[in-house]
Design a protein around this motif. Structure first.
Motif, PDB file in Angstrom:
ATOM      1  N   ILE A 157       4.889  10.471  -4.629  1.00 33.21           N
ATOM      2  CA  ILE A 157       5.271   9.062  -4.725  1.00 33.21           C
ATOM      3  C   ILE A 157       6.330   8.830  -5.786  1.00 33.21           C
ATOM      4  CG2 ILE A 157       4.418   6.768  -5.391  1.00 33.21           C
ATOM      5  CD1 ILE A 157       1.715   7.631  -4.064  1.00 33.21           C
ATOM      6  N   ILE A 158       6.180   9.443  -6.956  1.00 31.65           N
ATOM      7  CA  ILE A 158       7.068   9.107  -8.076  1.00 31.65           C
ATOM      8  C   ILE A 158       8.197  10.110  -8.288  1.00 31.65           C
ATOM      9  CG2 ILE A 158       5.198   7.884  -9.246  1.00 31.65           C
ATOM     10  CD1 ILE A 158       5.101  10.242 -11.269  1.00 31.65           C
ATOM     11  N   TRP A 193       5.395   1.638  -9.678  1.00 28.18           N
ATOM     12  CA  TRP A 193       6.458   2.204 -10.521  1.00 28.18           C
ATOM     13  C   TRP A 193       7.623   2.687  -9.663  1.00 28.18           C
ATOM     14  CZ3 TRP A 193       5.578   7.290 -13.790  1.00 28.18           C
ATOM     15  CH2 TRP A 193       6.716   7.536 -14.571  1.00 28.18           C
ATOM     16  N   ALA A 194       7.317   3.428  -8.609  1.00 32.40           N
ATOM     17  CA  ALA A 194       8.381   3.947  -7.744  1.00 32.40           C
ATOM     18  C   ALA A 194       9.194   2.809  -7.115  1.00 32.40           C
ATOM     19  CB  ALA A 194       7.780   4.831  -6.663  1.00 32.40           C
ATOM     20  N   LEU A 195       8.502   1.780  -6.665  1.00 30.05           N
ATOM     21  CA  LEU A 195       9.202   0.649  -6.061  1.00 30.05           C
ATOM     22  C   LEU A 195       9.979  -0.147  -7.099  1.00 30.05           C
ATOM     23  CD1 LEU A 195       6.439  -0.555  -3.572  1.00 30.05           C
ATOM     24  CD2 LEU A 195       8.606   0.560  -2.984  1.00 30.05           C
ATOM     25  N   ARG A 196       9.397  -0.371  -8.262  1.00 28.93           N
ATOM     26  CA  ARG A 196      10.095  -1.109  -9.319  1.00 28.93           C
ATOM     27  C   ARG A 196      11.367  -0.394  -9.719  1.00 28.93           C
ATOM     28  NH1 ARG A 196       6.616  -0.643 -13.437  1.00 28.93           N
ATOM     29  NH2 ARG A 196       7.876   0.808 -14.633  1.00 28.93           N
ATOM     30  N   ASP A 197      11.297   0.929  -9.825  1.00 30.05           N
ATOM     31  CA  ASP A 197      12.475   1.701 -10.204  1.00 30.05           C
ATOM     32  C   ASP A 197      13.556   1.595  -9.129  1.00 30.05           C
ATOM     33  OD1 ASP A 197      13.660   3.938 -12.020  1.00 30.05           O
ATOM     34  OD2 ASP A 197      13.811   4.738  -9.984  1.00 30.05           O
ATOM     35  N   TYR A 198      13.172   1.725  -7.873  1.00 34.57           N
ATOM     36  CA  TYR A 198      14.171   1.659  -6.801  1.00 34.57           C
ATOM     37  C   TYR A 198      14.722   0.252  -6.642  1.00 34.57           C
ATOM     38  CZ  TYR A 198      16.471   2.796  -2.368  1.00 34.57           C
ATOM     39  OH  TYR A 198      17.400   2.993  -1.377  1.00 34.57           O
ATOM     40  N   ALA A 199      13.962  -0.749  -7.072  1.00 32.95           N
ATOM     41  CA  ALA A 199      14.440  -2.131  -6.982  1.00 32.95           C
ATOM     42  C   ALA A 199      15.686  -2.365  -7.834  1.00 32.95           C
ATOM     43  CB  ALA A 199      13.340  -3.102  -7.409  1.00 32.95           C
ATOM     44  N   ARG A 200      15.892  -1.547  -8.842  1.00 34.87           N
ATOM     45  CA  ARG A 200      17.116  -1.668  -9.641  1.00 34.87           C
ATOM     46  C   ARG A 200      18.351  -1.315  -8.822  1.00 34.87           C
ATOM     47  NH1 ARG A 200      13.683   1.138 -13.552  1.00 34.87           N
ATOM     48  NH2 ARG A 200      13.077  -0.296 -15.212  1.00 34.87           N
ATOM     49  N   ARG A 221       2.038  -4.486  -5.977  1.00 38.18           N
ATOM     50  CA  ARG A 221       2.951  -5.578  -5.648  1.00 38.18           C
ATOM     51  C   ARG A 221       3.592  -6.160  -6.901  1.00 38.18           C
ATOM     52  NH1 ARG A 221       3.328  -8.835  -1.166  1.00 38.18           N
ATOM     53  NH2 ARG A 221       1.581  -7.654  -0.298  1.00 38.18           N
ATOM     54  N   ARG A 222       2.778  -6.419  -7.919  1.00 43.61           N
ATOM     55  CA  ARG A 222       3.312  -6.989  -9.158  1.00 43.61           C
ATOM     56  C   ARG A 222       4.326  -6.074  -9.803  1.00 43.61           C
ATOM     57  NH1 ARG A 222      -2.107  -8.232  -9.793  1.00 43.61           N
ATOM     58  NH2 ARG A 222      -2.408  -6.505 -11.256  1.00 43.61           N
ATOM     59  N   GLU A 223       3.999  -4.781  -9.844  1.00 41.20           N
ATOM     60  CA  GLU A 223       4.936  -3.821 -10.441  1.00 41.20           C
ATOM     61  C   GLU A 223       6.227  -3.736  -9.651  1.00 41.20           C
ATOM     62  OE1 GLU A 223       4.694  -1.701 -13.285  1.00 41.20           O
ATOM     63  OE2 GLU A 223       3.204  -3.219 -13.771  1.00 41.20           O
ATOM     64  N   ALA A 224       6.121  -3.714  -8.336  1.00 41.39           N
ATOM     65  CA  ALA A 224       7.301  -3.577  -7.477  1.00 41.39           C
ATOM     66  C   ALA A 224       8.279  -4.738  -7.683  1.00 41.39           C
ATOM     67  CB  ALA A 224       6.871  -3.496  -6.018  1.00 41.39           C
ATOM     68  N   LEU A 225       7.738  -5.927  -7.827  1.00 44.49           N
ATOM     69  CA  LEU A 225       8.561  -7.140  -7.883  1.00 44.49           C
ATOM     70  C   LEU A 225       8.814  -7.623  -9.307  1.00 44.49           C
ATOM     71  CD1 LEU A 225       6.909  -9.119  -4.941  1.00 44.49           C
ATOM     72  CD2 LEU A 225       8.969  -7.676  -4.861  1.00 44.49           C
ATOM     73  N   LYS A 226       8.437  -6.828 -10.274  1.00 43.31           N
ATOM     74  CA  LYS A 226       8.437  -7.273 -11.663  1.00 43.31           C
ATOM     75  C   LYS A 226       9.772  -7.818 -12.110  1.00 43.31           C
ATOM     76  CE  LYS A 226       6.688  -5.705 -16.139  1.00 43.31           C
ATOM     77  NZ  LYS A 226       5.995  -4.580 -16.816  1.00 43.31           N
ATOM     78  N   HIS A 227      10.852  -7.208 -11.708  1.00 44.90           N
ATOM     79  CA  HIS A 227      12.167  -7.613 -12.206  1.00 44.90           C
ATOM     80  C   HIS A 227      13.039  -8.284 -11.136  1.00 44.90           C
ATOM     81  CE1 HIS A 227      11.198  -5.596 -15.880  1.00 44.90           C
ATOM     82  NE2 HIS A 227      11.090  -4.413 -15.285  1.00 44.90           N
ATOM     83  N   ILE A 228      12.485  -8.475  -9.941  1.00 43.59           N
ATOM     84  CA  ILE A 228      13.310  -9.069  -8.895  1.00 43.59           C
ATOM     85  C   ILE A 228      12.671 -10.306  -8.279  1.00 43.59           C
ATOM     86  CG2 ILE A 228      14.467  -6.918  -8.317  1.00 43.59           C
ATOM     87  CD1 ILE A 228      12.626  -6.619  -5.910  1.00 43.59           C
ATOM     88  N   GLY A 229      11.424 -10.593  -8.635  1.00 45.78           N
ATOM     89  CA  GLY A 229      10.791 -11.830  -8.158  1.00 45.78           C
ATOM     90  C   GLY A 229      10.361 -11.746  -6.713  1.00 45.78           C
TER      91      GLY A 229
END
Length: 229
Positions: A157-158, A193-200, A221-229
């Motif tokens: 995953i990571i 974590w993996a989704l949050r990182d790729y969201a950048r 879900r919260r981690e994935a959307l942490k910086h993109i809403g």
């Protein structure tokens, strides 16, 4: 197994000389480690290992892998395993980072079985090998993603964290999906974590992934959307 016993001895002796028995119990408790610590903080450990590795350059790939595994398998203190991790990624041996090392890293992942080892191996060892040999390593990561072993699954995953534009979104999807329904914290956190990182790099892709997977845990879900809403 061929190992450079002088390097191994220098690591063990150096760590013993730097040991702080006052700090060691707190370090062991923080890491929830069954293996004791010497009590050597990372800055001091890094200075020691930089010197030892520079003084004992390993002549070939067999000696390199044998020395890493000797430090790892025979470790009596957790810092000795950290030394094995650092040696595995030492700059002079980058030329040997290819799919042939995956069995070594797999052993370290499965026997280490904790985040401080596994995350370093997944992101800084397995990830670069994946990106250099996708045709060989992608099937292995897909196999690990479907394994019962928690730490192989987390690695799958990571392993693309930090890859940015080099991320394979199909592999990311196929690594995450088998773990979505799992209650295990380290899988849920790893997914986020993996989704949050790729969201950048690809925020729209991550939003769509989250929307398309309503069964993601709240943590993921919260981690994935942490910086993109």
């Amino acid at each position: 197994m061929t190992a450079d016993e002088r390097l191994v001895k220098a690591v063990r002796t150096g760590l013993a000389e730097l040991a702080d028995p006052v700090k060691a119990p707190a370090m062991q408790a923080y890491m929830k480690s069954a293996m004791p610590f010497r009590g050597v903080a990372k800055p001091e450990r890094s200075v020691l290992l930089k010197r030892v590795f520079a003084d004992h350059i390993l002549p070939d790939r067999v000696t390199y892998s044998g020395t890493v595994l000797t430090l790892w398998r025979e470790a009596e203190f957790r810092e000795e395993r950290y030394a094995a991790l650092d040696l595995s990624g030492y700059r002079d041996y980058r030329r040997w980072q290819d799919p042939g090392l995956l069995p070594m890293y797999e052993e370290m992942i499965v026997t280490g079985a904790w985040w401080d080892y596994v995350d370093e191996l997944a992101i800084r060892r397995v990830g670069p090998i994946l990106r250099s040999a996708r045709d060989k390593v992608t099937p292995i990561m897909l196999h690990w993603a479907a394994e019962p072993n928690l730490w192989r699954r987390r690695t799958a995953i990571i392993c693309q964290v930090g890859a940015k534009e080099d991320t394979d979104p199909d592999l990311l999807t196929r690594a995450i999906e088998p773990a979505i329904a799992e209650p295990e914290f380290f899988l849920r956190k790893g997914i986020g974590w993996a989704l949050r990182d790729y969201a950048r790099t690809a925020p729209d892709w991550v939003r769509s992934f989250v929307d398309d997977h309503p069964d993601l845990s709240g943590l993921s879900r919260r981690e994935a959307l942490k910086h993109i809403g």
